[in-house]
Design a protein around this motif. Structure first.
Motif, PDB file in Angstrom:
ATOM      1  N   THR A 188      10.472  16.938 -66.246  1.00 42.85           N
ATOM      2  CA  THR A 188      10.721  17.377 -64.872  1.00 42.85           C
ATOM      3  C   THR A 188      12.015  16.727 -64.386  1.00 42.85           C
ATOM      4  O   THR A 188      12.572  15.851 -65.069  1.00 42.85           O
ATOM      5  CB  THR A 188       9.568  16.966 -63.935  1.00 42.85           C
TER       6      THR A 188
ATOM      7  N   LYS B  68      12.297  14.447 -62.499  1.00 46.48           N
ATOM      8  CA  LYS B  68      12.012  13.015 -62.395  1.00 46.48           C
ATOM      9  C   LYS B  68      11.819  12.361 -63.760  1.00 46.48           C
ATOM     10  O   LYS B  68      11.433  11.189 -63.844  1.00 46.48           O
ATOM     11  CB  LYS B  68      10.763  12.797 -61.540  1.00 46.48           C
TER      12      LYS B  68
ATOM     13  N   GLN C 239       6.895  13.146 -67.934  1.00 47.18           N
ATOM     14  CA  GLN C 239       5.695  12.748 -67.201  1.00 47.18           C
ATOM     15  C   GLN C 239       4.518  12.530 -68.154  1.00 47.18           C
ATOM     16  O   GLN C 239       4.352  13.260 -69.129  1.00 47.18           O
ATOM     17  CB  GLN C 239       5.328  13.816 -66.175  1.00 47.18           C
TER      18      GLN C 239
ATOM     19  N   TYR D  44       1.570  10.655 -73.396  1.00 53.86           N
ATOM     20  CA  TYR D  44       2.879  11.295 -73.340  1.00 53.86           C
ATOM     21  C   TYR D  44       3.060  12.197 -74.550  1.00 53.86           C
ATOM     22  O   TYR D  44       2.871  11.755 -75.695  1.00 53.86           O
ATOM     23  CB  TYR D  44       3.998  10.257 -73.332  1.00 53.86           C
TER      24      TYR D  44
ATOM     25  N   ASP E 163       6.603  14.720 -60.101  1.00 55.55           N
ATOM     26  CA  ASP E 163       6.348  13.287 -60.279  1.00 55.55           C
ATOM     27  C   ASP E 163       4.843  13.041 -60.254  1.00 55.55           C
ATOM     28  O   ASP E 163       4.230  12.944 -59.198  1.00 55.55           O
ATOM     29  CB  ASP E 163       7.036  12.506 -59.152  1.00 55.55           C
ATOM     30  N   TYR E 164       4.251  12.936 -61.444  1.00 50.72           N
ATOM     31  CA  TYR E 164       2.798  12.780 -61.525  1.00 50.72           C
ATOM     32  C   TYR E 164       2.325  11.453 -60.958  1.00 50.72           C
ATOM     33  O   TYR E 164       1.150  11.308 -60.620  1.00 50.72           O
ATOM     34  CB  TYR E 164       2.331  12.894 -62.977  1.00 50.72           C
ATOM     35  N   SER E 165       3.223  10.467 -60.847  1.00 48.28           N
ATOM     36  CA  SER E 165       2.796   9.187 -60.270  1.00 48.28           C
ATOM     37  C   SER E 165       2.381   9.362 -58.822  1.00 48.28           C
ATOM     38  O   SER E 165       1.536   8.614 -58.308  1.00 48.28           O
ATOM     39  CB  SER E 165       3.922   8.153 -60.384  1.00 48.28           C
TER      40      SER E 165
END
Length: 775
Positions: free
Chosen positions: A532, A534, A537, A552, A590-592
């Motif tokens: 992504t 970012k 991910q 990952y 952004d999965y975080s």
């Protein structure tokens, strides 16, 4: 059939046949051979081998197959045969493109087997059904999202849509999915949990306060006794055999309680240990096999508990050491006296008759259990896919509580889940019956009032579609048609929908049983890089022992037009709910941010992003493991259940006498859930075919059949609907008298939609009353 239908190496070199199972150990050289075949068949031997080195590694990806937890990663090889097949299927070089769909109508594809459909390869771009041509044709992502939003907005009520979830979805995708659906306004979350371990999720909270297991992998190092109920680890979760091998080698007693004497629980040769590979026969695993009749588990468990109580009574009389853990019972439980009174009143002849297990074997199992200082009880769907499945789980918990085998080192309850994140999906909100506490936290974090009414589970969704009360069906993964019971009725239900949507990696039958409008949305797999703006991910999953770890991908996506599941969910949500005030696009990049919000809703996920970066991840914490009982009573609860004597099987037997047989559906070794990798089941001696019926030789003679004969199956049910599955070859097999075994999904048409577990509504796929007729 066209030449492109099957890869040439997929065809067995010998004709379809059945033969007695070989007596060699499970895994071993046979597993290595089949690993190589799987990689070659998918045309990825080089890339596949490199990908496997990252499987279940701290800097790699979690196996997309089963939910068995990982050991500390001290070995380069942290995968099993079926894990390799899952990865090979995902990293395949084969592609299903727009040209493929142009050549094949939906009607023609319906003529192909599940194995053939799977073997075509990875989907490459979004497709929409075109009724005029009877084909799927390309559609842009934005147009696909707009079509979904149009249908959902047109419904008179959000409760007229159902949102299915497969256990392969990550925590991030599942949480975003439930957020979209609840913001839309419904709790209709049919889930793969509904079809497998729902009785565990329903039964355990009533007795120990939480519907999860109480053990960690390290407990297997300290257990001296393991009781394995209704499991076939060699096929369903092969890495478990590594733990059982170590337990057996240090002298632990391992008991298999299962109608089938599965070869993987007899002997195991670990491909990671040279000594196993060179020694004929591998390492012995189970030293004792107890063989209940189908549906007899509850009576067996109650019989063992009754015998343990008798042994304690004898110890009191003789002045010897107590068999019961009286301190645990007094300090941590309630309801024991009523439970003990019920055990003493239960007649032995009833327990023996209903369990199908001789009294001597019940006593033997009770002796083994009573002599164990640290006992782990594991179970699979052999306990959970019955009408009295919740009682099964609770009686097993009762038995373990009698000797304090919950909440101490080397002992505890261990439900072994199937799909890699089926437990995690439920943890982060995929639940048709959400708790008030969860909904209140969701409201506090996001500022909207979530729906409070309970939604539809799998059975309820199918019933609602048949009644015309659900008109849109959306599936986040899975193969709903083939996984569900009562296949013709499930197909009819989906065909009544206005829209069906499937988010998936590969083609399966559910995509061909469609609504008036239909979409196939191709997604990335776990082995692929989720890139992504970012950066790359990672996604997280929760295994069977409540460990959460990050994963990952390492491979380039199969097509540039693929999107990861969180991005697809975010795209649908943005089109459907543009004014919801929720940062859908930020989540997709952004999965975080998703994990931060999971932690805001679920306190047990505190410091999620920091904790998950540690090798091996973190344990969510299970209160009952620490002997904290989140029940209304504040203690663990002994539950009293009578032995059922008026079930559909009892009533069917009263009508049909000895002609009545009881069928269990099961997997072949060459499949994972509904995904068929090949046509062999080498552990059971079946090659090149799947429509086989396992029957005891005595039953064959009694019913006038012979091995190799073709037969048809007819379900016996009380609703007047004819349910048949025709064209099965009889295979003589060591299965209890009166019982049959056959593969699913081929036999799912025999499982009535209205035949499900009390309280849990899980289809009764392990206890189906049937009649066998000559073909």
């Amino acid at each position: 059939m066209s030449q492109e239908t099957l890869d040439p190496v997929s065809h067995p070199s010998k004709p379809a046949a059945s033969e007695p199972p070989r007596k060699s150990a499970a895994a071993g050289w046979g597993a290595l051979k089949n690993v190589a075949i799987a990689l070659i068949r998918e045309r990825v031997p080089g890339k596949g081998a490199l990908t496997l080195l990252a499987q279940n590694q701290p800097d790699g990806f979690d196996c997309p197959g089963c939910a068995w937890p990982d050991r500390e990663h001290t070995s380069t090889f942290e995968f099993c045969e079926n894990g390799v097949k899952a990865v090979a299927a995902e990293t395949t070089a084969k592609r299903v493109t727009r040209e493929f769909f142009a050549r094949h109508s939906v009607t023609s594809l319906l003529e192909q087997t599940d194995y053939e459909l799977e073997n075509h390869g990875r989907l490459t771009e979004p497709m929409v059904f075109d009724a005029a041509s009877d084909r799927y044709v390309p559609i842009s992502w934005d147009d696909a999202y707009a079509l979904i939003a149009k249908h959902l907005r047109a419904l008179p009520s959000p409760d007229m849509a159902a949102f299915y979830t497969s256990g392969r979805a990550s925590n991030e995708a599942a949480f975003l999915y439930q957020l979209m659906v609840r913001r839309y306004g419904t709790n209709n979350f049919p889930d793969c949990s509904n079809m497998c371990h729902e009785p565990t999720s329903v039964g355990l909270p009533e007795v120990v306060g939480i519907g999860k297991g109480t053990v960690l992998l390290e407990d297997f190092d300290h257990a001296d006794t393991l009781l394995l109920f209704g499991q076939n680890p060699a096929t369903n979760h092969p890495r478990m055999l590594g733990e059982l091998r170590e337990c057996a080698k240090r002298g632990a007693t391992i008991v298999s309680i299962n109608p089938l004497r599965e070869r993987g629980l007899e002997r195991f040769a670990s491909p990671q240990h040279v000594g196993d590979m060179l020694k004929p026969g591998g390492v012995p695993i189970s030293s004792v096999f107890i063989r209940p009749t189908l549906g007899g588990d509850f009576a067996l468990l109650k019989g063992v508990a009754k015998r343990v109580l008798e042994m304690d009574d004898e110890a009191l009389t003789n002045g010897t050491g107590r068999v019961l853990d009286t301190h645990f019972i007094e300090q941590h439980t309630t309801g024991f006296e009523a439970f003990a009174d019920d055990l003493r009143a239960e007649p032995w002849d009833l327990l023996v008759r209903e369990s199908g297990v001789p009294l001597a074997d019940i006593h033997r199992l009770a002796d083994i259990y009573a002599n164990g200082r640290a006992v782990i009880a594991t179970w699979g769907m052999g306990l959970t896919q019955h009408k009295n499945a919740v009682a099964n789980v609770q009686m097993l918990a009762n038995l373990m509580m009698m000797r304090g085998n919950i909440g101490r080192k080397g002992a505890g309850l261990c439900p072994v889940r199937g799909h890699s994140n089926v437990q995690g999906d439920r943890t982060v909100g995929i639940d048709e019956k959400p708790t008030t506490e969860f909904l209140d936290r969701l409201k506090d974090v996001y500022g909207f009032e979530p729906p409070r009414a309970h939604g539809h589970d799998v059975v309820g969704s199918i019933e609602a579609m048949l009644r015309g009360e659900v008109k849109v069906f959306l599936a986040l993964g899975g193969n709903f048609v083939q996984a569900s019971p009562d296949t013709p009725r499930t197909e009819a239900a989906l065909r009544q929908c206005e829209l069906t949507v499937h988010i998936t990696t590969k083609l399966n039958r559910s995509h061909l049983i469609h609504g008036r409008d239909a979409l196939i949305l191709p997604t990335m797999g776990r082995t692929e890089i989720h890139a992504t703006p970012k950066g790359a991910q990672g996604v997280t999953v929760e295994d069977s022992m409540s460990m959460v770890h990050i994963s990952y991908g390492i491979n380039k996506p199969a097509s540039p037009d693929l999107l990861p599941e969180p991005a697809i969910v975010a795209g649908m949500a943005a089109a459907l709910l543009p004014d919801a005030g929720i940062r859908w696009s930020d989540y997709a990049n952004d999965y975080s941010l998703i994990r931060d919000d999971i932690a805001r809703v679920y306190p047990e996920f505190g410091d999620y992003n920091a904790r998950v970066t540690k090798p091996g991840g973190f344990h969510l914490g299970v209160a009952s493991r620490d002997r904290v009982w989140k029940t209304p009573e504040g203690k663990a609860v002994f539950k009293v259940h009578a032995v059922p004597t008026d079930t559909p099987i009892h009533r069917a037997r009263a009508l049909h006498g000895e002609q009545l047989m009881v069928l269990m559906t099961t997997r072949s070794h060459d499949q994972y859930n509904t995904t068929v990798y090949g046509l062999d089941d080498r552990y059971r001696g079946v090659f090149g075919e799947r429509r086989v019926l396992f029957m005891n030789a005595i039953d064959m003679q009694r019913l006038g059949f012979a091995a190799g004969q073709m037969v048809n199956l007819k379900a016996v049910w009380e609703d007047g609907i004819e349910r048949r599955a025709d064209g099965f070859k009889l295979v003589e097999y060591d299965i209890p008298a009166g019982c049959l075994g056959a593969y699913y999904p081929e036999t799912n048409p025999l499982v009535p939609l209205s035949s499900f577990a009390d309280k849990a509504r899980t289809p009764t796929s392990k206890s189906v009353p049937v009649l066998v007729e000559a073909a």
